[in-house]
Design an enzyme around this catalytic site. Structure first.
Site, PDB file in Angstrom:
ATOM      1  N   HIS A  33     -82.652 -44.305 -40.995  1.00  0.00           N
ATOM      2  CA  HIS A  33     -82.987 -45.409 -41.617  1.00  0.00           C
ATOM      3  C   HIS A  33     -84.744 -44.428 -41.882  1.00  0.00           C
ATOM      4  O   HIS A  33     -84.753 -44.731 -41.485  1.00  0.00           O
ATOM      5  CB  HIS A  33     -83.326 -46.485 -40.388  1.00  0.00           C
ATOM      6  CG  HIS A  33     -83.950 -47.913 -41.154  1.00  0.00           C
ATOM      7  ND1 HIS A  33     -83.488 -48.621 -41.931  1.00  0.00           N
ATOM      8  CD2 HIS A  33     -85.291 -48.374 -41.395  1.00  0.00           C
ATOM      9  CE1 HIS A  33     -83.839 -49.272 -42.561  1.00  0.00           C
ATOM     10  NE2 HIS A  33     -84.940 -49.717 -42.181  1.00  0.00           N
ATOM     11  N   ASP A  35     -86.277 -45.672 -45.246  1.00  0.00           N
ATOM     12  CA  ASP A  35     -87.076 -46.826 -46.001  1.00  0.00           C
ATOM     13  C   ASP A  35     -88.314 -46.028 -47.343  1.00  0.00           C
ATOM     14  O   ASP A  35     -88.256 -44.931 -47.169  1.00  0.00           O
ATOM     15  CB  ASP A  35     -88.553 -47.037 -44.718  1.00  0.00           C
ATOM     16  CG  ASP A  35     -88.208 -48.668 -44.134  1.00  0.00           C
ATOM     17  OD1 ASP A  35     -87.066 -49.032 -44.277  1.00  0.00           O
ATOM     18  OD2 ASP A  35     -88.383 -48.293 -42.867  1.00  0.00           O
ATOM     19  N   ASP A 148     -82.509 -54.201 -41.507  1.00  0.00           N
ATOM     20  CA  ASP A 148     -83.868 -54.142 -41.009  1.00  0.00           C
ATOM     21  C   ASP A 148     -84.046 -55.161 -42.089  1.00  0.00           C
ATOM     22  O   ASP A 148     -85.486 -55.488 -42.026  1.00  0.00           O
ATOM     23  CB  ASP A 148     -84.661 -52.630 -41.073  1.00  0.00           C
ATOM     24  CG  ASP A 148     -85.613 -52.708 -41.159  1.00  0.00           C
ATOM     25  OD1 ASP A 148     -86.481 -53.273 -40.157  1.00  0.00           O
ATOM     26  OD2 ASP A 148     -86.554 -52.183 -41.626  1.00  0.00           O
ATOM     27  N   HIS A 417     -86.813 -53.741 -48.743  1.00  0.00           N
ATOM     28  CA  HIS A 417     -87.029 -54.777 -47.942  1.00  0.00           C
ATOM     29  C   HIS A 417     -88.838 -54.186 -47.104  1.00  0.00           C
ATOM     30  O   HIS A 417     -89.840 -55.401 -46.565  1.00  0.00           O
ATOM     31  CB  HIS A 417     -86.024 -54.825 -46.699  1.00  0.00           C
ATOM     32  CG  HIS A 417     -86.103 -53.755 -46.071  1.00  0.00           C
ATOM     33  ND1 HIS A 417     -84.832 -52.818 -45.872  1.00  0.00           N
ATOM     34  CD2 HIS A 417     -86.783 -52.909 -45.038  1.00  0.00           C
ATOM     35  CE1 HIS A 417     -84.644 -51.770 -45.739  1.00  0.00           C
ATOM     36  NE2 HIS A 417     -85.956 -51.435 -44.293  1.00  0.00           N
TER      37      HIS A 417
END
Length: 1014
Positions: A33, A35, A148, A417
């Site tokens: 994951h 970001d 997420d 996000h």
């Protein structure tokens, strides 16, 4: 590669079945994951770990035929591909994709937020990523992985269905709802996200269980976390010795049984929450797989061991992609429950953790992100018109495309996000801001140079551009003749005002033909040294006009707004007996202000003569910043101590009135003697003169607020209280696409915060006769905490001592001043229905204002320029259709899939120039089925005549939402459900014949358009 349709049944039959009846099969999905922002900037992340993820994963996948991996965010992958990957890495990626061992899921630039983003920007970031993947690899993602985002919108399933996806995956939903769904095995369903499109764009949806997207990290036999053999990423530099913190114990003969037991127990616990014996087991977490070698070498041993002892464990395990897992579930041929268009917002993780603060966090960033998106929308169509009308240009088209691409990239990036949500660290916020500002500068420069190129003024003039906002002053002295070029990016005729700052009160405004233009000049709200000049502009769809502004030397041609100030009133001791009401009127509304308090008293909609009592006040929620004293508010969470507290005890009023507009300026003071005001509200009402279509202008009450800097641990709201009997029912939008009903819910704890909802653009309350509608130009949290009430959170400033927040600098000490704008529309439902959609888009896409000045021998501009004729025929749609996209993407891929795959196999993905002949067009129907008797009807559009101003249309191809599928070839999986007991493939849409298209309610139709002479 996408398998041809006829091969799918064959491929499905090749998925290995469970070895024995009732045996569980775990799909181990390796992922990282990553970001795009959050705590560290993109550059810091690339350096510390992200580049290593792709380099090491690709190398390791080549070493073991059984190994697999899913890649998600394209921003990181593209940076790696362009700047880091070797030719050998690139060849390997092509091979792994063909073998199905590397899979791209979602495929957008980022994993976008679902609460505060607009559907246009979600589509943009998906299209950006999908265009790259199809051009480079000939692949089209078919599964989502929205693991997420903080809550799930009902727009997203529709978005992914329209993009050709076969299944959708989400994770963060309310904790108590997830517990309930787990217990009843209801985490999987067919989601019909749009009430109007319903089964045509439904999608199978999987909600992750309570472990979410990370591998369970507790190992009973070790004090280190489990299954993370590469440990935790280190910033700013990777450790030279390769030893990272918290590396899991290597798998050895001594502990392999303990590892296997732990993994199998977790697989079995999860299996109990789902209907099939297929278990999705995500292997990874944030910032993982930067050393894929140590990851796979340990997991290989573990999977091998479990499979050798599968009889004993009752489980088989295999490396898998998300697609492998969904194929297996699809093959089960179960009948699935249908979920309607209800979303999963708001989101709470425990009773005092309502993730409803981020709807407002970093309001300035939210505002700039929207402004950038709006400028991009205008720049895209402006450039498209220019290229179509001027095939041989003095502007380098490739350079122009780069300028547009810089803003496409920046607007896509901030939809992440942890971007537009305001949940990032200050340095990451600065990264988003500087990328947006740089992209906006590029597009403004491009638009200005296009104007110069199309006019003779380039020989002795200058054009500079500004997105229309409060600071769009005309630079330089006003002795020089200045002109204002105003572009309308919407495919409707608009009549509106643009405001420019001027240094004189005596001004005249003329159009291209030298005719006087209605305008009003008045003292400025923000500055003592300038004046606000409001110019009435009437512009056709996708067209622009030029206005010259000059000092009038005594011949006054503009109206002057006259100011009357009313003295400050103490609102705590107002005399309720002797009410004196001050009326402010235009053709649509009468607003009354109470002169005892200087506050709004009521609004009357004049056509129906309905009056609504309406007061507005600013309040603040006081929140706790000390974790020892109770729940805290932070970037994400909203946890008020008690009810909101009024912020001002005294209000000053100034009314500036003129023939075209009246502006009511209210200044809110903490007490009767305070020197500086703490809040301000500016309310504008417009009147268009005879001969102008002023319906839209007249039907909105425009408000701008000035909020900040706040004191620490304050959350600022505007509360509107009415006498409407709303039963505390609120309506808010999902992503500017559709409306959700929000009944007030009572909770044991945290009721205020859990009744906050995101307003991406629209919110309203209503009773049986009247609706009060709020339209916003940036996202806010919104709530109805009492009957007839609606409150909007405008700004937040917070600090807390939670160590996690402090470590990552996530405390939101935002000391800025914000200027949000909200338009109010009031009236019977039938009236608001007609105006709110066009008004909402008129607010989102306000005209772009560019300034220029002419010096020296001043050529006779009006005769030469005729700027308003420049794109020839305007592009005009009926009021229930919106031109969502008109752009030249520049992709080099073939729209014939077999050709595209062939050219990639021949190695042609490396070469070729941008394609300027393909125009991307999207048209969207704005209304739901049954919402309005007239506007909800299907609309037939002749694309040839719609686009005749751009040239002669010779070919139209209908495509999937992001452009990568021919809709005739797109056959999505149809999952069995109660409505449709048989499993089949679904065709997405009826396609167009000879450029005639019928657009049904809520449809978004996407086309490639080609013109003659290209």
């Amino acid at each position: 590669m996408d398998p041809p349709f006829f091969l799918l049944p064959l491929l499905l039959s090749l998925v290995p079945g469970a070895a024995g009846r009732g045996e569980l099969r775990a799909f181990v999905v390796a992922h990282s994951h990553m970001d795009v922002g959050w705590v560290y900037t993109v550059q810091e992340s690339m350096h510390a770990y992200a580049a290593n993820v792709y380099t090491s994963v690709v190398e390791e996948l080549m070493k073991g035929k059984q190994r697999k991996f899913i890649a998600v965010e394209q921003e990181f992958f593209r940076l790696w591909w362009d700047a880091v990957a070797t030719d050998m890495n690139k060849q390997h990626v092509h091979q792994l994709l063909q073998e199905g061992r590397l899979e791209f899921v979602i495929g957008g630039q980022v994993m976008h937020d679902e609460a505060v983003t607009l559907i246009d920007d979600q589509i943009l970031q998906l299209t950006e990523g999908h265009g790259f993947l199809y051009e480079t690899f000939g692949i089209r993602p078919q599964f989502s992985w929205q693991v997420d985002p903080f809550g799930a919108s009902a727009t997203t399933p529709t978005l992914f269905a329209l993009s050709g996806f076969n299944a959708h995956l989400i994770s963060r939903i309310d904790y108590d709802l997830k517990t309930d769904m787990q217990k009843n095995k209801k985490l999987q369903f067919v989601w019909q996200g749009s009430p109007s499109l319903s089964e045509r764009q439904e999608i199978f949806t999987h909600v992750m269980d309570q472990y979410s997207y990370c591998t369970p990290s507790q190992l009973p036999f070790s004090n280190r976390s489990g299954f993370y053999w590469n440990g935790i990423a280190v910033f700013p530099d990777p450790p030279k010795d390769g030893v990272y913190p918290n590396m899991s114990l290597p798998v050895t003969d001594a502990n392999i049984h303990l590892y296997a037991k732990t993994m199998v127990e977790n697989i079995k616990e999860r299996a109990a929450w789902f209907r099939t014996s297929d278990v999705l087991w995500p292997w990874g977490c944030d910032k993982q797989f930067f050393n894929a070698s140590v990851q796979y070498s340990n997991m290989d041993l573990l999977l091998d061991y479990i499979n050798k002892h599968s009889e004993e464990f009752g489980v088989t395990v295999q490396y898998a992609t998300v697609g492998d897992y969904f194929h297996a579930v699809y093959r089960r041929n179960f009948t699935w429950e249908i979920r309607d268009s209800q979303d999963f917002l708001p989101y709470s993780t425990e009773p005092f953790q309502a993730w409803t603060g981020f709807y407002t966090s970093r309001s300035t960033l939210k505002g700039i992100a929207r402004k950038a998106s709006s400028l991009l929308y205008a720049g895209e169509s402006f450039f498209t018109l220019y290229v179509r009308k001027h095939p041989t240009t003095s502007i380098c088209k490739y350079e122009a495309l780069k300028q547009l691409q810089s803003l496409r990239w920046a607007v896509s990036e901030v939809q992440h996000h942890d971007g537009i949500t305001g949940t990032e660290s200050p340095k990451v916020k600065d990264m988003y801001m500087s990328n947006l500002v740089y992209g906006m500068f590029n597009v403004k420069k491009l638009m200005a140079s296009i104007i110069l190129d199309m006019s003779s003024s380039k020989k002795n003039g200058d054009v500079y551009s500004s997105v229309y906002n409060k600071d769009s002053g005309m630079p330089g002295a006003t002795s020089v003749e200045q002109y204002v070029v105003v572009y309308n990016p919407l495919a409707w005729n608009i009549t509106t005002f643009v405001m420019v700052s001027v240094s004189h009160l005596e001004m005249s405004v003329y159009d291209e033909l030298g005719h006087s233009v209605p305008a009003q000049v008045q003292s400025s709200v923000e500055s003592n040294s300038t004046y606000d000049l409001y110019i009435l502009v009437a512009i056709s769809g996708l067209s622009y006009r030029k206005y010259s502004v000059k000092p009038s030397h005594g011949k006054q041609s503009t109206f002057v707004g006259k100011s009357v100030r009313y003295k400050r009133k103490d609102i705590t001791h107002a005399d309720q007996q002797r009410q004196q009401l001050l009326p402010v009127i235009n053709n649509c509304y009468q607003i009354l202000f109470d002169q005892n308090t200087n506050l709004m008293h009521s609004i009357t909609e004049r056509e129906t003569n309905q009056t609504v009592q309406l007061t507005q006040e600013f309040l603040e929620y006081h929140v706790n910043g000390d974790i020892r004293k109770g729940p805290i508010s932070d970037n994400y969470l909203f946890a008020p101590n008690a009810s909101a507290v009024p912020v001002s005890k005294a209000v000053e009023l100034e009314v500036v009135s003129g023939s075209l507009m009246t502006e009511i300026r209210q200044y809110f003071y903490s007490n009767a003697t305070a020197e500086d005001y703490v809040y301000a509200a500016y309310t504008r009402m417009y009147t268009a003169p005879e001969g102008y279509d002023g319906k839209l202008l007249c039907h909105r009450i425009e408000q701008e607020y000035r909020v900040g800097p706040l004191e620490l641990n304050r959350e600022a709201i505007l509360r509107m209280s009415t006498n409407l009997n709303t039963r505390q029912l609120l309506y808010t939008d999902n992503n500017g696409y559709q409306i959700q009903k929000r009944p007030f819910k009572a909770y044991v704890n945290n009721t205020v915060a859990r009744n906050y909802y995101p307003m991406a653009q629209t919110a309203y309350i209503e009773d049986n006769t009247t609706r009060l509608m709020l339209l916003a130009e940036r996202a806010h949290g919104v709530s109805s905490q009492g009957n007839g009430q609606v409150e909007v959170m405008l700004h937040r400033r917070l600090w807390n001592n939670l160590q996690w927040d402090l470590n990552y600098n996530l405390t939101l000490n935002d000391s800025s001043v914000v200027h949000p704008v909200i338009w109010l529309i009031l009236g019977p439902q039938a009236v608001t229905n007609v105006f709110y959609q066009t008004s909402r888009l008129a607010l989102e896409h306000r005209p772009v204002v560019m300034f220029g000045e002419l010096s020296g021998d001043k050529p006779k501009l009006p005769g030469q320029l005729q700027l308003n004729e420049v794109p020839g025929s305007p592009v005009t749609l009926p009021p229930n259709l919106h031109l969502q996209t008109l752009s030249i993407p520049g992709w080099r891929y073939s729209s014939n899939h077999a050709e595209q795959v062939h050219s990639i196999r021949m190695g042609k993905w490396k070469q070729g120039d941008a394609d300027f002949s393909r125009v991307l067009l999207r048209i969207r129907h704005l209304y739901e089925v049954g919402e309005d008797p007239v506007l909800s009807q299907p609309v037939m559009v002749n694309l040839k005549s719609l686009l005749k101003g751009l040239g002669t249309v010779i070919l139209v191809e209908e495509r999937s939402l992001t452009g990568t599928w021919d809709v005739n070839a797109l056959k999505r999986w149809k999952w069995r459900n109660a409505q449709y007991p048989s499993k089949r493939f679904s065709n997405s849409t009826e396609t167009s014949e000879n450029c005639m298209v019928t657009v049904h309610p809520m449809e978004i139709r996407t086309f490639f358009v080609y013109f003659q002479g290209q």
